[in-house]
Design a protein around this motif. Structure first.
Motif, PDB file in Angstrom:
ATOM      1  N   LEU A   1       0.834  -1.161  -0.067  1.00 21.59           N
ATOM      2  CA  LEU A   1       0.097  -0.146  -0.069  1.00 21.59           C
ATOM      3  C   LEU A   1       0.851   1.241   0.059  1.00 21.59           C
ATOM      4  O   LEU A   1       0.534   2.192  -0.766  1.00 21.59           O
ATOM      5  N   ASN A   2       1.831   1.132   0.776  1.00 19.44           N
ATOM      6  CA  ASN A   2       2.908   2.476   0.796  1.00 19.44           C
ATOM      7  C   ASN A   2       3.561   2.478  -0.593  1.00 19.44           C
ATOM      8  O   ASN A   2       3.708   3.855  -1.070  1.00 19.44           O
ATOM      9  N   LEU A   3       4.031   1.573  -1.191  1.00 20.80           N
ATOM     10  CA  LEU A   3       4.501   1.659  -2.664  1.00 20.80           C
ATOM     11  C   LEU A   3       3.490   2.186  -3.676  1.00 20.80           C
ATOM     12  O   LEU A   3       3.781   3.150  -4.433  1.00 20.80           O
ATOM     13  N   GLN A   4       2.294   1.468  -3.692  1.00 22.10           N
ATOM     14  CA  GLN A   4       1.144   2.204  -4.435  1.00 22.10           C
ATOM     15  C   GLN A   4       0.828   3.583  -4.163  1.00 22.10           C
ATOM     16  O   GLN A   4       0.587   4.414  -5.164  1.00 22.10           O
ATOM     17  N   MET A   5       1.045   4.074  -3.061  1.00 21.27           N
ATOM     18  CA  MET A   5       0.879   5.429  -2.583  1.00 21.27           C
ATOM     19  C   MET A   5       1.751   6.501  -3.113  1.00 21.27           C
ATOM     20  O   MET A   5       1.639   7.422  -3.584  1.00 21.27           O
ATOM     21  N   GLU A   6       3.165   5.708  -3.065  1.00 23.83           N
ATOM     22  CA  GLU A   6       3.926   6.616  -3.517  1.00 23.83           C
ATOM     23  C   GLU A   6       4.122   6.929  -5.009  1.00 23.83           C
ATOM     24  O   GLU A   6       4.480   7.600  -5.531  1.00 23.83           O
ATOM     25  N   GLN A   7       3.842   5.742  -5.614  1.00 23.85           N
ATOM     26  CA  GLN A   7       3.722   5.526  -7.180  1.00 23.85           C
ATOM     27  C   GLN A   7       2.503   6.746  -7.548  1.00 23.85           C
ATOM     28  O   GLN A   7       2.533   7.303  -8.489  1.00 23.85           O
ATOM     29  N   LEU A   8       1.566   6.731  -6.693  1.00 24.85           N
ATOM     30  CA  LEU A   8       0.491   7.606  -7.291  1.00 24.85           C
ATOM     31  C   LEU A   8       0.654   9.088  -6.878  1.00 24.85           C
ATOM     32  O   LEU A   8       0.343   9.751  -7.916  1.00 24.85           O
ATOM     33  N   ILE A   9       1.499   9.308  -5.833  1.00 27.90           N
ATOM     34  CA  ILE A   9       1.769  10.483  -5.586  1.00 27.90           C
ATOM     35  C   ILE A   9       2.963  11.086  -6.407  1.00 27.90           C
ATOM     36  O   ILE A   9       3.148  12.209  -6.831  1.00 27.90           O
ATOM     37  N   GLY A  10       3.803  10.044  -7.047  1.00 23.36           N
ATOM     38  CA  GLY A  10       4.856  10.410  -7.748  1.00 23.36           C
ATOM     39  C   GLY A  10       4.506  10.429  -9.414  1.00 23.36           C
ATOM     40  O   GLY A  10       5.337  11.033 -10.052  1.00 23.36           O
TER      41      GLY A  10
ATOM     42  N   VAL B   1     -17.147 -16.061  -5.928  1.00 23.69           N
ATOM     43  CA  VAL B   1     -17.035 -15.627  -7.347  1.00 23.69           C
ATOM     44  C   VAL B   1     -16.127 -15.225  -7.857  1.00 23.69           C
ATOM     45  O   VAL B   1     -15.498 -15.615  -9.176  1.00 23.69           O
ATOM     46  N   ILE B   2     -15.802 -13.948  -7.168  1.00 25.86           N
ATOM     47  CA  ILE B   2     -14.792 -13.303  -8.032  1.00 25.86           C
ATOM     48  C   ILE B   2     -13.293 -13.672  -7.624  1.00 25.86           C
ATOM     49  O   ILE B   2     -12.304 -13.059  -8.116  1.00 25.86           O
ATOM     50  N   GLY B   3     -13.249 -14.542  -6.646  1.00 21.50           N
ATOM     51  CA  GLY B   3     -11.907 -15.007  -6.388  1.00 21.50           C
ATOM     52  C   GLY B   3     -10.961 -14.371  -5.350  1.00 21.50           C
ATOM     53  O   GLY B   3      -9.720 -14.547  -5.547  1.00 21.50           O
ATOM     54  N   LEU B   4     -11.599 -13.634  -4.535  1.00 19.25           N
ATOM     55  CA  LEU B   4     -11.040 -12.867  -3.357  1.00 19.25           C
ATOM     56  C   LEU B   4     -10.403 -13.704  -2.359  1.00 19.25           C
ATOM     57  O   LEU B   4     -10.895 -14.547  -2.015  1.00 19.25           O
ATOM     58  N   ASP B   5      -9.083 -13.440  -2.154  1.00 16.93           N
ATOM     59  CA  ASP B   5      -8.440 -13.954  -0.784  1.00 16.93           C
ATOM     60  C   ASP B   5      -9.159 -13.883   0.411  1.00 16.93           C
ATOM     61  O   ASP B   5      -9.908 -12.810   0.690  1.00 16.93           O
ATOM     62  N   TYR B   6      -9.038 -14.859   1.325  1.00 11.52           N
ATOM     63  CA  TYR B   6      -9.543 -14.624   2.431  1.00 11.52           C
ATOM     64  C   TYR B   6     -11.102 -14.185   2.536  1.00 11.52           C
ATOM     65  O   TYR B   6     -11.573 -13.605   3.412  1.00 11.52           O
TER      66      TYR B   6
ATOM     67  N   VAL C   1      -7.384  -6.087   0.861  1.00 12.36           N
ATOM     68  CA  VAL C   1      -7.100  -7.179   0.158  1.00 12.36           C
ATOM     69  C   VAL C   1      -7.163  -6.965  -1.080  1.00 12.36           C
ATOM     70  O   VAL C   1      -6.532  -7.499  -2.033  1.00 12.36           O
ATOM     71  N   ALA C   2      -8.495  -6.404  -1.612  1.00 12.55           N
ATOM     72  CA  ALA C   2      -8.653  -6.327  -3.012  1.00 12.55           C
ATOM     73  C   ALA C   2      -7.617  -5.246  -3.587  1.00 12.55           C
ATOM     74  O   ALA C   2      -7.353  -5.727  -4.805  1.00 12.55           O
ATOM     75  N   SER C   3      -7.320  -4.282  -2.763  1.00 14.31           N
ATOM     76  CA  SER C   3      -6.413  -3.318  -3.588  1.00 14.31           C
ATOM     77  C   SER C   3      -5.222  -3.639  -3.844  1.00 14.31           C
ATOM     78  O   SER C   3      -4.315  -3.505  -4.680  1.00 14.31           O
TER      79      SER C   3
ATOM     80  N   MET D   1     -14.768  -6.421  -6.326  1.00 11.23           N
ATOM     81  CA  MET D   1     -15.082  -6.142  -4.909  1.00 11.23           C
ATOM     82  C   MET D   1     -15.952  -5.205  -4.654  1.00 11.23           C
ATOM     83  O   MET D   1     -17.098  -5.244  -3.937  1.00 11.23           O
ATOM     84  N   VAL D   2     -15.869  -3.907  -4.937  1.00 15.01           N
ATOM     85  CA  VAL D   2     -16.768  -2.757  -4.660  1.00 15.01           C
ATOM     86  C   VAL D   2     -18.092  -3.050  -5.512  1.00 15.01           C
ATOM     87  O   VAL D   2     -19.083  -2.915  -4.795  1.00 15.01           O
ATOM     88  N   VAL D   3     -18.147  -3.802  -6.562  1.00 15.39           N
ATOM     89  CA  VAL D   3     -19.340  -4.186  -7.109  1.00 15.39           C
ATOM     90  C   VAL D   3     -20.058  -5.100  -6.208  1.00 15.39           C
ATOM     91  O   VAL D   3     -21.303  -5.178  -6.035  1.00 15.39           O
TER      92      VAL D   3
END
Length: 381
Positions: free
Chosen positions: A126-135, A254-259, A288-290, A300-302
């Motif tokens: 999540l931190n990496l995704q946030m840094e990529q988004l901010i960068g 159905v969507i194959g989400l972990d846990y 988990v989904a993100s 997952m949102v759907v």
């Protein structure tokens, strides 16, 4: 001397015959009593300890009573003795618990351990995704336009995420402590529940026997309305929560989400708290989904939206109805206030407690309207 007596009579008439002043005088006496009780609250310490000790078993017993008593009444109407009906229910419940311990609990344990082990990886991702988004270029242009430093923003978000995780773990430890108390209280629940199911109908007449005869009919109506409010809420909310968990479990698979099983169980448990529970339950599923992929997040949102629409449009109106007659905004404020005052137990008991308090206050207000005469319509209107 005669003038003094005249003023004394006028003062008595003003003080005792003026209903508004009498009402203010009663409020003053109530406030003084509350003030005195706050100064001698140490006297009630043993009573508070006793109440804290027996409160949890009584709550659990009450919930099970409202769930099982209709079944016992139904079997009794079919000429089955209550003792035999209760024993059959106990055997069925033990069988369900044994099946759950043998099949469902190991799966939940496995998924919980896997989720806990992956929490550090999820945090880093999540931190990496946030840094990529901010960068990204768009965000860089936006931050330069509104004069925001990207490094400071990343550090702030990371610190906030860390603080949220630490708060979550501290809340989890408090939850585990409450869970331990619950397990200890469960040992006393079956015995109390058995006698309550056997002789529960004798409890209201026994309580009414301590009251004056003139108050018994009104008190019985209040008790009956309180019991109806509590039973409707408990049975309805548990059924709705189970339906939400079941639908989410199917959708996540159905969507194959972990846990999927753990996330569905969390959603079912938190859905006991109206309105705020689903908002809390969606957080771990979002994480988990993100982390899995953007497509999984969208799926997952759907699924979550579909389940909430089904629950709001079909399940809750059919099961819960409008039995409580409480506005959603009022429920939110009541839950927040009870949570700040009493913690997790307050959040769970906020809505039924408010429903009971509403019944009592409404009847007291009706009694006050009849007695005070302040709400009488004047003849000239």
């Amino acid at each position: 001397m005669r003038t003094t007596g005249l003023w004394s009579e006028r003062f008595k008439l003003l003080l005792f015959n003026n209903k508004f002043i009498s009402f203010l005088f009663i409020l003053l006496l109530v406030g003084l009593n509350i003030f005195v009780l706050t100064k001698i609250k140490f006297i009630f310490t043993p009573l508070l300890i006793l109440l804290k000790t027996v409160l949890l078993p009584l709550i659990l017993t009450g919930v099970l009573y409202y769930l099982l008593n209709p079944i016992v009444d139904f079997l009794e109407a079919r000429k089955v003795r209550r003792a035999y009906s209760i024993l059959v229910l106990y055997i069925v419940i033990l069988g369900i618990l044994a099946l759950a311990i043998g099949t469902v609990i190991p799966l939940i344990k496995e998924q919980v351990l896997g989720l806990v082990e992956n929490i550090p990886d999820y945090t880093r991702t999540l931190n990496l995704q946030m840094e990529q988004l901010i960068g990204s270029n768009f965000v860089n242009q936006l931050t330069s336009t509104i004069d925001i430093h990207t490094d400071e923003l990343v550090d702030t978000i990371s610190s906030r995420l860390t603080a949220m995780l630490n708060h979550t773990w501290s809340s989890l430890s408090g939850f585990l402590g409450a869970l331990t108390e619950t397990i200890l209280a469960i040992a006393t629940v079956p015995l109390i529940l058995f006698y309550l199911l056997i002789d529960g109908r004798l409890l209201p007449p026994y309580i009414l026997s301590f009251l004056p005869i003139a108050l018994r009919n009104t008190t019985y109506r209040v008790m009956e309305e309180m019991s109806h409010q509590i039973s409707s809420y408990i049975r309805g909310q548990i059924i709705v929560s189970f339906c939400i968990g079941f639908l989410l479990f199917i959708g996540y698979n159905v969507i194959g989400l972990d846990y999927s099983l753990v996330l569905a169980v969390i959603a079912a448990c938190t859905s006991i708290v109206p309105y705020l529970g689903p908002a809390i339950a969606i957080t771990p599923a979002l994480i988990v989904a993100s982390v899995t992929s953007p497509v999984m997040l969208l799926k997952m949102v759907v699924i979550w939206t579909l389940v909430q629409l089904i629950e709001g449009k079909f399940i809750s109106p059919q099961i819960m109805g409008k039995s409580l007659h409480i506005h959603p905004v009022t429920i939110i404020f009541v839950i927040l206030t009870a949570g700040n005052l009493f913690g997790l137990v307050g959040i769970i008991l906020a809505v039924p407690g408010y429903a009971v308090l509403k019944v009592v206050v409404s009847h007291l207000f009706q009694w006050f309207k009849k007695r005070s005469g302040l709400y009488e319509i004047s003849p000239d209107r």
